[in-house]
Design a protein around this motif. Sequence first.
Motif, PDB file in Angstrom:
ATOM      1  N   MET A 126       8.543   5.571  -0.965  1.00 49.64           N
ATOM      2  CA  MET A 126       9.106   4.407  -0.331  1.00 49.64           C
ATOM      3  C   MET A 126       7.936   3.649   0.378  1.00 49.64           C
ATOM      4  SD  MET A 126      11.910   3.128   0.143  1.00 49.64           S
ATOM      5  CE  MET A 126      12.922   4.379  -0.313  1.00 49.64           C
ATOM      6  N   PRO A 127       7.777   2.613   0.075  1.00 48.74           N
ATOM      7  CA  PRO A 127       8.679   1.284  -0.175  1.00 48.74           C
ATOM      8  C   PRO A 127       8.701   0.871  -1.358  1.00 48.74           C
ATOM      9  CG  PRO A 127       6.368   0.521   0.751  1.00 48.74           C
ATOM     10  CD  PRO A 127       6.440   2.026   0.494  1.00 48.74           C
ATOM     11  N   HIS A 128       9.667  -0.080  -1.339  1.00 49.02           N
ATOM     12  CA  HIS A 128      10.004  -0.854  -2.702  1.00 49.02           C
ATOM     13  C   HIS A 128       9.513  -2.280  -2.345  1.00 49.02           C
ATOM     14  CE1 HIS A 128      12.521   1.830  -4.998  1.00 49.02           C
ATOM     15  NE2 HIS A 128      12.643   2.348  -3.876  1.00 49.02           N
ATOM     16  N   CYS A 129       8.235  -2.748  -2.977  1.00 49.49           N
ATOM     17  CA  CYS A 129       7.825  -4.152  -2.747  1.00 49.49           C
ATOM     18  C   CYS A 129       7.981  -5.067  -3.782  1.00 49.49           C
ATOM     19  CB  CYS A 129       6.252  -3.801  -2.406  1.00 49.49           C
ATOM     20  SG  CYS A 129       5.717  -2.611  -1.241  1.00 49.49           S
ATOM     21  N   ILE A 130       8.968  -6.032  -3.578  1.00 53.64           N
ATOM     22  CA  ILE A 130       9.233  -7.098  -4.627  1.00 53.64           C
ATOM     23  C   ILE A 130       8.645  -8.374  -4.148  1.00 53.64           C
ATOM     24  CG2 ILE A 130      11.307  -7.909  -5.542  1.00 53.64           C
ATOM     25  CD1 ILE A 130      13.014  -5.486  -4.015  1.00 53.64           C
ATOM     26  N   ILE A 131       7.855  -8.738  -5.496  1.00 57.51           N
ATOM     27  CA  ILE A 131       7.036 -10.020  -5.053  1.00 57.51           C
ATOM     28  C   ILE A 131       7.734 -11.009  -5.985  1.00 57.51           C
ATOM     29  CG2 ILE A 131       4.871 -11.094  -5.520  1.00 57.51           C
ATOM     30  CD1 ILE A 131       3.811  -7.994  -5.334  1.00 57.51           C
ATOM     31  N   ARG A 149      11.138  -3.255   0.985  1.00 51.53           N
ATOM     32  CA  ARG A 149      12.269  -2.580   1.396  1.00 51.53           C
ATOM     33  C   ARG A 149      11.913  -1.122   1.630  1.00 51.53           C
ATOM     34  NH1 ARG A 149      17.256  -5.042   0.580  1.00 51.53           N
ATOM     35  NH2 ARG A 149      17.722  -2.816  -0.004  1.00 51.53           N
ATOM     36  N   MET A 150      12.264  -0.586   2.887  1.00 49.52           N
ATOM     37  CA  MET A 150      12.101   0.625   3.374  1.00 49.52           C
ATOM     38  C   MET A 150      12.734   1.409   4.111  1.00 49.52           C
ATOM     39  SD  MET A 150       9.020  -0.177   5.801  1.00 49.52           S
ATOM     40  CE  MET A 150       9.367  -0.669   7.397  1.00 49.52           C
ATOM     41  N   GLN A 175       2.142   6.978   1.707  1.00 48.27           N
ATOM     42  CA  GLN A 175       1.418   7.624   0.789  1.00 48.27           C
ATOM     43  C   GLN A 175       1.271   6.733  -0.355  1.00 48.27           C
ATOM     44  OE1 GLN A 175      -0.678  10.190   1.710  1.00 48.27           O
ATOM     45  NE2 GLN A 175       0.194   9.985   3.431  1.00 48.27           N
ATOM     46  N   PRO A 176      -0.031   6.840  -1.227  1.00 48.87           N
ATOM     47  CA  PRO A 176      -0.142   5.918  -2.501  1.00 48.87           C
ATOM     48  C   PRO A 176       1.096   6.122  -3.425  1.00 48.87           C
ATOM     49  CG  PRO A 176      -2.339   6.943  -1.770  1.00 48.87           C
ATOM     50  CD  PRO A 176      -1.170   7.602  -1.080  1.00 48.87           C
ATOM     51  N   ALA A 177       1.485   7.426  -3.701  1.00 50.57           N
ATOM     52  CA  ALA A 177       2.416   7.661  -4.779  1.00 50.57           C
ATOM     53  C   ALA A 177       3.756   7.149  -4.417  1.00 50.57           C
ATOM     54  CB  ALA A 177       2.513   9.426  -5.013  1.00 50.57           C
ATOM     55  N   ASP A 178       3.917   7.038  -3.105  1.00 44.47           N
ATOM     56  CA  ASP A 178       5.315   6.576  -2.581  1.00 44.47           C
ATOM     57  C   ASP A 178       5.515   4.927  -2.821  1.00 44.47           C
ATOM     58  OD1 ASP A 178       5.825   8.996  -1.986  1.00 44.47           O
ATOM     59  OD2 ASP A 178       5.289   8.761   0.211  1.00 44.47           O
ATOM     60  N   ILE A 179       4.511   4.267  -2.867  1.00 47.53           N
ATOM     61  CA  ILE A 179       4.775   2.969  -3.053  1.00 47.53           C
ATOM     62  C   ILE A 179       5.191   2.130  -4.371  1.00 47.53           C
ATOM     63  CG2 ILE A 179       3.424   0.411  -2.726  1.00 47.53           C
ATOM     64  CD1 ILE A 179       1.532   2.018  -0.648  1.00 47.53           C
ATOM     65  N   LYS A 180       6.162   1.649  -4.583  1.00 46.45           N
ATOM     66  CA  LYS A 180       6.794   0.871  -5.635  1.00 46.45           C
ATOM     67  C   LYS A 180       6.480  -0.469  -5.647  1.00 46.45           C
ATOM     68  CE  LYS A 180       9.747   4.826  -5.586  1.00 46.45           C
ATOM     69  NZ  LYS A 180       9.030   5.543  -4.392  1.00 46.45           N
ATOM     70  N   LEU A 181       6.122  -0.992  -6.574  1.00 47.44           N
ATOM     71  CA  LEU A 181       5.839  -2.553  -6.578  1.00 47.44           C
ATOM     72  C   LEU A 181       6.351  -3.143  -8.080  1.00 47.44           C
ATOM     73  CD1 LEU A 181       2.467  -1.458  -5.784  1.00 47.44           C
ATOM     74  CD2 LEU A 181       3.000  -3.544  -4.942  1.00 47.44           C
ATOM     75  N   ARG A 182       7.057  -4.337  -7.659  1.00 44.20           N
ATOM     76  CA  ARG A 182       7.760  -5.187  -8.745  1.00 44.20           C
ATOM     77  C   ARG A 182       7.256  -6.694  -8.479  1.00 44.20           C
ATOM     78  NH1 ARG A 182      11.517  -1.624  -7.308  1.00 44.20           N
ATOM     79  NH2 ARG A 182      13.042  -2.727  -6.301  1.00 44.20           N
TER      80      ARG A 182
END
Length: 115
Positions: free
Chosen positions: A1-6, A65-66, A36-43
Amino acid sequence: MPHCIIEYSQNLEQEVPPLDWMEAVQQACLESGLFQPADIKLRAFACKHFITHGVQDAFVHVTVRMLGGRSAQQKSELSQSVLDALCRFAVKQVSLSVEIVEMENESYLRKVIPA
């Protein structure tokens, strides 16, 4: 987590490639120490049709979003860090914004289906 929506105006693609926005947001999230690096999701999504301030001015809006559990100060610092990362690009006539959205721990579900 988090979900980063750009979300960004399509007219910015010639100035800043979407991957550059994504890397800047990812770095800001990492530097916050919250993830943590593996937890970050980006779109990233280009908006073809948009109006900002009554005209088609360029914009970038990041929604982070977290899950809950972070303090107001942590969320504020994360928001500022992401905004600072966006400001590092030499883009003029652009509206930059960041929003932190807390997802409810009780209603968020996740399942990874392996190959």
